[in-house]
Each structure stands twice: as structure tokens, then as C-alpha cells.
Design a protein around this motif. Sequence first.
Motif, PDB file in Angstrom:
ATOM      1  N   ALA A  77       8.642  -9.715  -6.757  1.00  0.00           N
ATOM      2  CA  ALA A  77       7.211 -10.013  -6.790  1.00  0.00           C
ATOM      3  C   ALA A  77       6.493  -8.882  -7.501  1.00  0.00           C
ATOM      4  O   ALA A  77       6.821  -7.708  -7.326  1.00  0.00           O
ATOM      5  CB  ALA A  77       6.661 -10.182  -5.385  1.00  0.00           C
ATOM      6  N   LYS A  78       5.512  -9.244  -8.281  1.00  0.00           N
ATOM      7  CA  LYS A  78       4.653  -8.265  -8.947  1.00  0.00           C
ATOM      8  C   LYS A  78       3.560  -7.840  -7.969  1.00  0.00           C
ATOM      9  O   LYS A  78       3.016  -8.663  -7.232  1.00  0.00           O
ATOM     10  CB  LYS A  78       4.021  -8.888 -10.191  1.00  0.00           C
ATOM     11  N   ILE A  79       3.249  -6.554  -7.968  1.00  0.00           N
ATOM     12  CA  ILE A  79       2.140  -6.024  -7.166  1.00  0.00           C
ATOM     13  C   ILE A  79       0.947  -5.849  -8.094  1.00  0.00           C
ATOM     14  O   ILE A  79       1.074  -5.265  -9.174  1.00  0.00           O
ATOM     15  CB  ILE A  79       2.484  -4.655  -6.545  1.00  0.00           C
ATOM     16  N   LEU A  80      -0.207  -6.333  -7.675  1.00  0.00           N
ATOM     17  CA  LEU A  80      -1.431  -6.161  -8.441  1.00  0.00           C
ATOM     18  C   LEU A  80      -2.584  -6.000  -7.463  1.00  0.00           C
ATOM     19  O   LEU A  80      -2.791  -6.851  -6.592  1.00  0.00           O
ATOM     20  CB  LEU A  80      -1.660  -7.362  -9.358  1.00  0.00           C
ATOM     21  N   PRO A 114      -2.039  -0.008  -7.234  1.00  0.00           N
ATOM     22  CA  PRO A 114      -2.702  -0.684  -8.358  1.00  0.00           C
ATOM     23  C   PRO A 114      -1.812  -1.709  -9.057  1.00  0.00           C
ATOM     24  O   PRO A 114      -2.240  -2.817  -9.351  1.00  0.00           O
ATOM     25  CB  PRO A 114      -3.069   0.450  -9.312  1.00  0.00           C
ATOM     26  N   GLU A 115      -0.564  -1.322  -9.329  1.00  0.00           N
ATOM     27  CA  GLU A 115       0.350  -2.222 -10.020  1.00  0.00           C
ATOM     28  C   GLU A 115       1.781  -1.754  -9.792  1.00  0.00           C
ATOM     29  O   GLU A 115       2.035  -0.564  -9.651  1.00  0.00           O
ATOM     30  CB  GLU A 115       0.045  -2.259 -11.521  1.00  0.00           C
ATOM     31  N   HIS A 163       2.910   2.054  -9.846  1.00  0.00           N
ATOM     32  CA  HIS A 163       2.246   2.902 -10.842  1.00  0.00           C
ATOM     33  C   HIS A 163       0.869   3.307 -10.323  1.00  0.00           C
ATOM     34  O   HIS A 163       0.263   2.603  -9.531  1.00  0.00           O
ATOM     35  CB  HIS A 163       2.114   2.146 -12.170  1.00  0.00           C
ATOM     36  N   ASN A 164       0.386   4.447 -10.814  1.00  0.00           N
ATOM     37  CA  ASN A 164      -0.906   4.964 -10.340  1.00  0.00           C
ATOM     38  C   ASN A 164      -2.100   4.286 -11.001  1.00  0.00           C
ATOM     39  O   ASN A 164      -3.240   4.579 -10.675  1.00  0.00           O
ATOM     40  CB  ASN A 164      -0.988   6.479 -10.521  1.00  0.00           C
ATOM     41  N   ALA A 165      -1.842   3.395 -11.947  1.00  0.00           N
ATOM     42  CA  ALA A 165      -2.901   2.642 -12.626  1.00  0.00           C
ATOM     43  C   ALA A 165      -2.279   1.377 -13.200  1.00  0.00           C
ATOM     44  O   ALA A 165      -1.061   1.244 -13.256  1.00  0.00           O
ATOM     45  CB  ALA A 165      -3.524   3.483 -13.741  1.00  0.00           C
ATOM     46  N   LYS A 166      -3.124   0.474 -13.644  1.00  0.00           N
ATOM     47  CA  LYS A 166      -2.625  -0.734 -14.287  1.00  0.00           C
ATOM     48  C   LYS A 166      -2.193  -0.407 -15.712  1.00  0.00           C
ATOM     49  O   LYS A 166      -2.807   0.420 -16.377  1.00  0.00           O
ATOM     50  CB  LYS A 166      -3.705  -1.815 -14.310  1.00  0.00           C
ATOM     51  N   MET A 167      -1.129  -1.080 -16.170  1.00  0.00           N
ATOM     52  CA  MET A 167      -0.668  -0.873 -17.532  1.00  0.00           C
ATOM     53  C   MET A 167      -1.685  -1.452 -18.505  1.00  0.00           C
ATOM     54  O   MET A 167      -2.196  -2.547 -18.300  1.00  0.00           O
ATOM     55  CB  MET A 167       0.682  -1.542 -17.759  1.00  0.00           C
ATOM     56  N   ASP A 168      -1.974  -0.695 -19.534  1.00  0.00           N
ATOM     57  CA  ASP A 168      -2.930  -1.124 -20.552  1.00  0.00           C
ATOM     58  C   ASP A 168      -2.157  -1.774 -21.689  1.00  0.00           C
ATOM     59  O   ASP A 168      -1.600  -1.082 -22.546  1.00  0.00           O
ATOM     60  CB  ASP A 168      -3.734   0.076 -21.052  1.00  0.00           C
ATOM     61  N   THR A 221       0.829  -1.209   0.000  1.00  0.00           N
ATOM     62  CA  THR A 221       0.000   0.000   0.000  1.00  0.00           C
ATOM     63  C   THR A 221       0.860   1.254   0.000  1.00  0.00           C
ATOM     64  O   THR A 221       2.039   1.221   0.356  1.00  0.00           O
ATOM     65  CB  THR A 221      -0.930   0.017   1.241  1.00  0.00           C
ATOM     66  N   PHE A 222       0.238   2.343  -0.408  1.00  0.00           N
ATOM     67  CA  PHE A 222       0.864   3.663  -0.371  1.00  0.00           C
ATOM     68  C   PHE A 222      -0.091   4.584   0.372  1.00  0.00           C
ATOM     69  O   PHE A 222      -1.241   4.751  -0.040  1.00  0.00           O
ATOM     70  CB  PHE A 222       1.118   4.169  -1.792  1.00  0.00           C
TER      71      PHE A 222
END
Length: 143
Positions: A65-68, A44-45, A94-99, A37-38
Motif C-alpha cells: 500500500a502507498k502511504i500519502l 507524508p509519503e 519519506h520526509n516530504a512528498k516526491m516532486d 504515523t511516525f
Amino acid sequence: MRLWMCTKGCCCLVLFVAGLLSGCGGGKAYHLSGKATFKGKEIPEGYIIFEPDGSKGNMGQPGRAKILDGQYSTRGEDGMSTVGGPHVIRIVAHNAKMDTSLVKGGEVVMPDLLFPPYTFNQDLPSEHSEVDFDVPAEAAKKK
């Protein structure tokens, strides 16, 4: 959002170096999972790198580890377990998930970073464990 150039060569180099480092040391590796968390809100990711702190005598393979959706696990996609003991931990978020639908001709639209890469020291358990990480608000102020 920022426009970044991503090449297969760059990704292959990162994986190659991680593979070389995974042979370092000889300690038993353990899996970690938990919340990321932040300021108390889910990241988000992003990703977490667990690097054994050689300056404190800790040797072994680095973990990742990947954060999702505010969760991470070294058992997950692209994850790698790590040894216990003193570590230098780096969190990139990142502030959003990568598209991934925006990948065209090697160009990827990357979400903005929530904060500059956050690095800190922490002892990790020498057993499979759940460890939560909350990045403080001050991390966003560092450049």
C-alpha cells in the motif's frame, strides 16, 4: 534531498517480481487501510509491504500500500491485498512528498527517508480491516 537515478527497467523488474509473488499461496486475500504515523505524526509519503511470515507457516501473496498524508489503503493506487495471519511488515517513509516535476532524463530528486526502513512482525486480521501503524522514535536510530 538526494539525487537518484531511476530507470524504467528497475521499476519493471520490481513490478515483475511482485507479479510473480502474487501467485504464491492460495489463501483468501483481504484489504487493509488505516493511518501510518511516525512518532504520532502523519507520514507524508511512503509505502508498506505486507509479507506473509513463512517461518510461522503463513503462505500467500504479499500485499502493499502507498502511504500519502498519513493514510494508506491496499485498495489504492499500486495497492495489493494480502492474506491474514502472521506477517513481516516493512514501512518506508519519506520526509516530504516526491516532486514528480523534477523528473528529467531519468533523474529524480527523492525526499530523504524519515527513518531507515522499519521492519516488524504482526498478525493481520483475516477480514477486510482498518489497522493503524505508528513507527516509534527508536526506528530513526537504527541503521
